[in-house]
Design a protein around this motif. Structure first.
Motif, PDB file in Angstrom:
ATOM      1  N   GLU A 290       0.829  -1.212   0.000  1.00  0.00           N
ATOM      2  CA  GLU A 290       0.000   0.000   0.000  1.00  0.00           C
ATOM      3  C   GLU A 290       0.861   1.259   0.000  1.00  0.00           C
ATOM      4  OE1 GLU A 290      -3.354  -0.015   2.739  1.00  0.00           O
ATOM      5  OE2 GLU A 290      -3.341  -2.206   2.708  1.00  0.00           O
ATOM      6  N   LEU A 291       1.984   1.218   0.692  1.00  0.00           N
ATOM      7  CA  LEU A 291       2.900   2.359   0.698  1.00  0.00           C
ATOM      8  C   LEU A 291       3.525   2.558  -0.677  1.00  0.00           C
ATOM      9  CD1 LEU A 291       4.633   1.798   4.155  1.00  0.00           C
ATOM     10  CD2 LEU A 291       3.023   3.629   3.578  1.00  0.00           C
ATOM     11  N   ALA A 292       3.780   1.463  -1.383  1.00  0.00           N
ATOM     12  CA  ALA A 292       4.336   1.555  -2.737  1.00  0.00           C
ATOM     13  C   ALA A 292       3.372   2.278  -3.665  1.00  0.00           C
ATOM     14  CB  ALA A 292       4.652   0.163  -3.266  1.00  0.00           C
ATOM     15  N   LYS A 293       2.081   2.088  -3.458  1.00  0.00           N
ATOM     16  CA  LYS A 293       1.072   2.786  -4.268  1.00  0.00           C
ATOM     17  C   LYS A 293       1.114   4.294  -4.039  1.00  0.00           C
ATOM     18  CE  LYS A 293      -2.126  -1.144  -4.329  1.00  0.00           C
ATOM     19  NZ  LYS A 293      -3.438  -1.652  -3.858  1.00  0.00           N
ATOM     20  N   LYS A 294       1.657   4.695  -2.876  1.00  0.00           N
ATOM     21  CA  LYS A 294       1.822   6.116  -2.559  1.00  0.00           C
ATOM     22  C   LYS A 294       3.231   6.596  -2.918  1.00  0.00           C
ATOM     23  CE  LYS A 294      -2.211   7.182  -0.758  1.00  0.00           C
ATOM     24  NZ  LYS A 294      -3.033   8.277  -1.291  1.00  0.00           N
ATOM     25  N   ASN A 295       3.913   5.778  -3.719  1.00  0.00           N
ATOM     26  CA  ASN A 295       5.260   6.108  -4.231  1.00  0.00           C
ATOM     27  C   ASN A 295       6.348   6.113  -3.162  1.00  0.00           C
ATOM     28  OD1 ASN A 295       4.357   6.439  -6.942  1.00  0.00           O
ATOM     29  ND2 ASN A 295       3.546   8.458  -6.382  1.00  0.00           N
ATOM     30  N   PHE A 296       6.158   5.310  -2.123  1.00  0.00           N
ATOM     31  CA  PHE A 296       7.197   5.155  -1.112  1.00  0.00           C
ATOM     32  C   PHE A 296       7.713   3.719  -1.131  1.00  0.00           C
ATOM     33  CE2 PHE A 296       5.095   8.877   0.859  1.00  0.00           C
ATOM     34  CZ  PHE A 296       6.219   9.691   0.989  1.00  0.00           C
ATOM     35  N   ASN A 297       8.994   3.576  -1.393  1.00  0.00           N
ATOM     36  CA  ASN A 297       9.629   2.268  -1.389  1.00  0.00           C
ATOM     37  C   ASN A 297       9.977   1.897   0.045  1.00  0.00           C
ATOM     38  OD1 ASN A 297      10.921  -0.095  -2.139  1.00  0.00           O
ATOM     39  ND2 ASN A 297      12.862   0.943  -2.579  1.00  0.00           N
ATOM     40  N   ALA A 298       9.007   1.341   0.745  1.00  0.00           N
ATOM     41  CA  ALA A 298       9.173   1.034   2.170  1.00  0.00           C
ATOM     42  C   ALA A 298      10.231  -0.045   2.378  1.00  0.00           C
ATOM     43  CB  ALA A 298       7.845   0.602   2.767  1.00  0.00           C
ATOM     44  N   ILE A 299      11.016   0.132   3.443  1.00  0.00           N
ATOM     45  CA  ILE A 299      12.108  -0.781   3.754  1.00  0.00           C
ATOM     46  C   ILE A 299      11.840  -1.447   5.098  1.00  0.00           C
ATOM     47  CG2 ILE A 299      14.612  -0.962   4.018  1.00  0.00           C
ATOM     48  CD1 ILE A 299      14.647   1.986   2.850  1.00  0.00           C
ATOM     49  N   GLU A 300      11.954  -2.774   5.159  1.00  0.00           N
ATOM     50  CA  GLU A 300      11.840  -3.456   6.448  1.00  0.00           C
ATOM     51  C   GLU A 300      13.157  -3.283   7.188  1.00  0.00           C
ATOM     52  OE1 GLU A 300      10.981  -7.917   8.175  1.00  0.00           O
ATOM     53  OE2 GLU A 300       9.839  -7.226   6.427  1.00  0.00           O
ATOM     54  N   LEU A 301      13.121  -2.567   8.306  1.00  0.00           N
ATOM     55  CA  LEU A 301      14.331  -2.222   9.043  1.00  0.00           C
ATOM     56  C   LEU A 301      14.671  -3.218  10.145  1.00  0.00           C
ATOM     57  CD1 LEU A 301      13.761   1.630   9.520  1.00  0.00           C
ATOM     58  CD2 LEU A 301      15.203   0.521   7.810  1.00  0.00           C
ATOM     59  N   GLY A 302      13.653  -3.805  10.758  1.00  0.00           N
ATOM     60  CA  GLY A 302      13.938  -4.696  11.875  1.00  0.00           C
ATOM     61  C   GLY A 302      12.696  -5.051  12.657  1.00  0.00           C
ATOM     62  N   ARG A 303      12.882  -5.254  13.972  1.00  0.00           N
ATOM     63  CA  ARG A 303      11.797  -5.739  14.820  1.00  0.00           C
ATOM     64  C   ARG A 303      11.758  -5.023  16.158  1.00  0.00           C
ATOM     65  NH1 ARG A 303       8.548 -10.332  12.823  1.00  0.00           N
ATOM     66  NH2 ARG A 303       9.579 -10.899  10.885  1.00  0.00           N
ATOM     67  N   VAL A 304      10.596  -5.098  16.770  1.00  0.00           N
ATOM     68  CA  VAL A 304      10.441  -4.696  18.165  1.00  0.00           C
ATOM     69  C   VAL A 304      10.850  -5.888  19.020  1.00  0.00           C
ATOM     70  CG1 VAL A 304       8.825  -3.926  19.950  1.00  0.00           C
ATOM     71  CG2 VAL A 304       8.587  -3.107  17.585  1.00  0.00           C
ATOM     72  N   THR A 305      11.619  -5.638  20.089  1.00  0.00           N
ATOM     73  CA  THR A 305      12.153  -6.719  20.917  1.00  0.00           C
ATOM     74  C   THR A 305      11.633  -6.633  22.346  1.00  0.00           C
ATOM     75  OG1 THR A 305      14.108  -5.535  21.726  1.00  0.00           O
ATOM     76  CG2 THR A 305      14.266  -6.555  19.541  1.00  0.00           C
ATOM     77  N   ASN A 306      12.034  -7.609  23.148  1.00  0.00           N
ATOM     78  CA  ASN A 306      11.654  -7.623  24.566  1.00  0.00           C
ATOM     79  C   ASN A 306      12.566  -6.750  25.426  1.00  0.00           C
ATOM     80  OD1 ASN A 306       9.358  -9.463  24.776  1.00  0.00           O
ATOM     81  ND2 ASN A 306      10.777 -11.025  24.009  1.00  0.00           N
ATOM     82  N   SER A 307      13.668  -6.258  24.855  1.00  0.00           N
ATOM     83  CA  SER A 307      14.595  -5.424  25.627  1.00  0.00           C
ATOM     84  C   SER A 307      13.916  -4.108  25.985  1.00  0.00           C
ATOM     85  CB  SER A 307      15.862  -5.142  24.805  1.00  0.00           C
ATOM     86  OG  SER A 307      16.503  -6.339  24.456  1.00  0.00           O
ATOM     87  N   HIS A 308      13.942  -3.760  27.252  1.00  0.00           N
ATOM     88  CA  HIS A 308      13.228  -2.567  27.705  1.00  0.00           C
ATOM     89  C   HIS A 308      13.949  -1.292  27.263  1.00  0.00           C
ATOM     90  CE1 HIS A 308      10.578  -0.130  30.139  1.00  0.00           C
ATOM     91  NE2 HIS A 308      11.619   0.426  30.720  1.00  0.00           N
ATOM     92  N   SER A 309      13.254  -0.473  26.463  1.00  0.00           N
ATOM     93  CA  SER A 309      13.680   0.890  26.116  1.00  0.00           C
ATOM     94  C   SER A 309      15.024   0.989  25.396  1.00  0.00           C
ATOM     95  CB  SER A 309      13.732   1.769  27.376  1.00  0.00           C
ATOM     96  OG  SER A 309      12.431   1.984  27.862  1.00  0.00           O
ATOM     97  N   GLU A 310      15.503  -0.087  24.794  1.00  0.00           N
ATOM     98  CA  GLU A 310      16.776   0.001  24.084  1.00  0.00           C
ATOM     99  C   GLU A 310      16.541   0.051  22.582  1.00  0.00           C
ATOM    100  OE1 GLU A 310      20.939  -2.185  24.523  1.00  0.00           O
ATOM    101  OE2 GLU A 310      19.504  -3.428  23.442  1.00  0.00           O
ATOM    102  N   VAL A 311      17.013   1.145  21.964  1.00  0.00           N
ATOM    103  CA  VAL A 311      17.007   1.230  20.505  1.00  0.00           C
ATOM    104  C   VAL A 311      18.408   0.841  20.038  1.00  0.00           C
ATOM    105  CG1 VAL A 311      16.745   2.717  18.487  1.00  0.00           C
ATOM    106  CG2 VAL A 311      15.240   3.034  20.473  1.00  0.00           C
TER     107      VAL A 311
END
Length: 323
Positions: A290-311
């Motif tokens: 759906e994002l591609a239809k809006k001309n944005f080549n979306a990239i899968e960057l990663g995941r949400v983890t169980n680690s508290h508050s760590e980016v």
């Protein structure tokens, strides 16, 4: 001392000030659903949720005058506002602009307003009024800000984000509207040639609001990557986040090679990702299509983890940063 702090911006100090401001403002709340500290304020008005936000373009305006590339600052001003309210699930409805100038300059006024209109047409928001102020001795060149009102279609605060969610990034146009005090310092020091990189530096902020609203029913949260860069992810969730960043646009390599430490780049600049969306694995591929239809080549960057508050960011050079 960070290069950004040397250029006059102390992000840690600003963060402390923001907390103080939020505490002060909370004393006025009556119908507030979301107060200061998120991407937009939200109030309940007779059973309808209304989002409100105000933002500007920062010191990019000084380079606009130096380069003569002024129109993009008007687009920037709209983008910074509509992108932010989209992060709470609001569709922009009406916008006001405020243009403060050192002296009357018809060309600057016209170019800024052309940009505001262009951005507003892209974001499907009406410009219902504004103000122009001539303030010699107060303003250096010009400053522009906008206020936006939006209708909340589905309130998202990040509370729905859970471990296992996919982190999707939408590409940026480049620097957008943050980190320009640092960029200007490098230009003034002769480390970056404004003549060679003017067009790239002055590219307007991408407008993401339509794209985010298109996938709103399927997402758990969204984060506009602006001032403070990827520390902004802490604004939407206390869960851990682990992402692998793609190779950034060339302009960021130019800035880094001018003397900015690698890890600081990811604390100041968007590094090629201007909006981050959180979605369950079930809807990941649907959202990207759906994002591609809006001309944005979306990239899968990663995941949400169980680690508290760590980016945890693995940069394009393979370094691992903890924000």
């Amino acid at each position: 001392m960070s290069e950004y702090k040397k250029s006059g911006v102390d992000l840690d100090s600003v963060k402390d000030i923001h907390k103080t401001i939020a505490d002060m403002l909370s004393k006025t709340y009556r119908n507030t659903v979301i107060g200061a500290g998120h991407y937009a304020g939200v109030i309940d008005l007779d059973g309808k949720k209304i989002a409100l936000h105000v933002d500007g373009v920062g010191t990019k305006t000084l380079l606009a005058l130096k380069t003569g590339i002024i129109e993009p600052t008007g687009i920037d001003c709209v983008a910074m506002n509509v992108n932010d309210i989209a992060c709470v699930g609001a569709r922009p409805v009406a916008l006001l602009d405020y243009l403060a100038m050192e002296k009357e300059d018809k060309t600057t006024i016209t170019e800024v307003l052309k940009g505001i209109i262009k951005g507003s047409e892209e974001a499907h928001v009406e410009v219902v009024g504004g103000e122009t102020a001539i303030m010699p001795s107060v303003v250096n060149g010009f400053d522009v800000s906008c206020s936006v009102m939006g209708k909340v279609e589905r309130l998202i605060t990040g509370s729905d984000i859970v471990p296992g969610d996919i982190v999707i990034g939408l590409p940026s146009n480049g620097i957008h509207s943050n980190g320009f005090s640092l960029v200007r310092r490098l230009i003034d020091q002769g480390k970056i040639s404004l003549k060679d990189y003017a067009e790239e530096i002055m590219k307007p902020t991408a407008i993401y609001s339509d794209a985010v609203l298109e996938v709103l029913p399927k997402i758990h949260g969204a984060a506009h990557i602006t001032g403070g860069a990827f520390t902004k992810l802490h604004r939407v969730t206390n869960h851990g986040i682990e992402i692998q960043m793609p190779d950034p646009p060339e302009i960021f390599k130019v800035i880094e090679n001018s003397g900015v430490p690698h890890d600081e780049m990811y604390k100041v600049f968007n590094m090629g990702v201007g909006m981050v969306i959180f979605v369950s694995e079930e809807y990941g591929e649907d959202v990207k299509r759906e994002l591609a239809k809006k001309n944005f080549n979306a990239i899968e960057l990663g995941r949400v983890t169980n680690s508290h508050s760590e980016v945890r960011i693995t940069t394009h050079k393979g370094s691992v940063l903890h924000l």
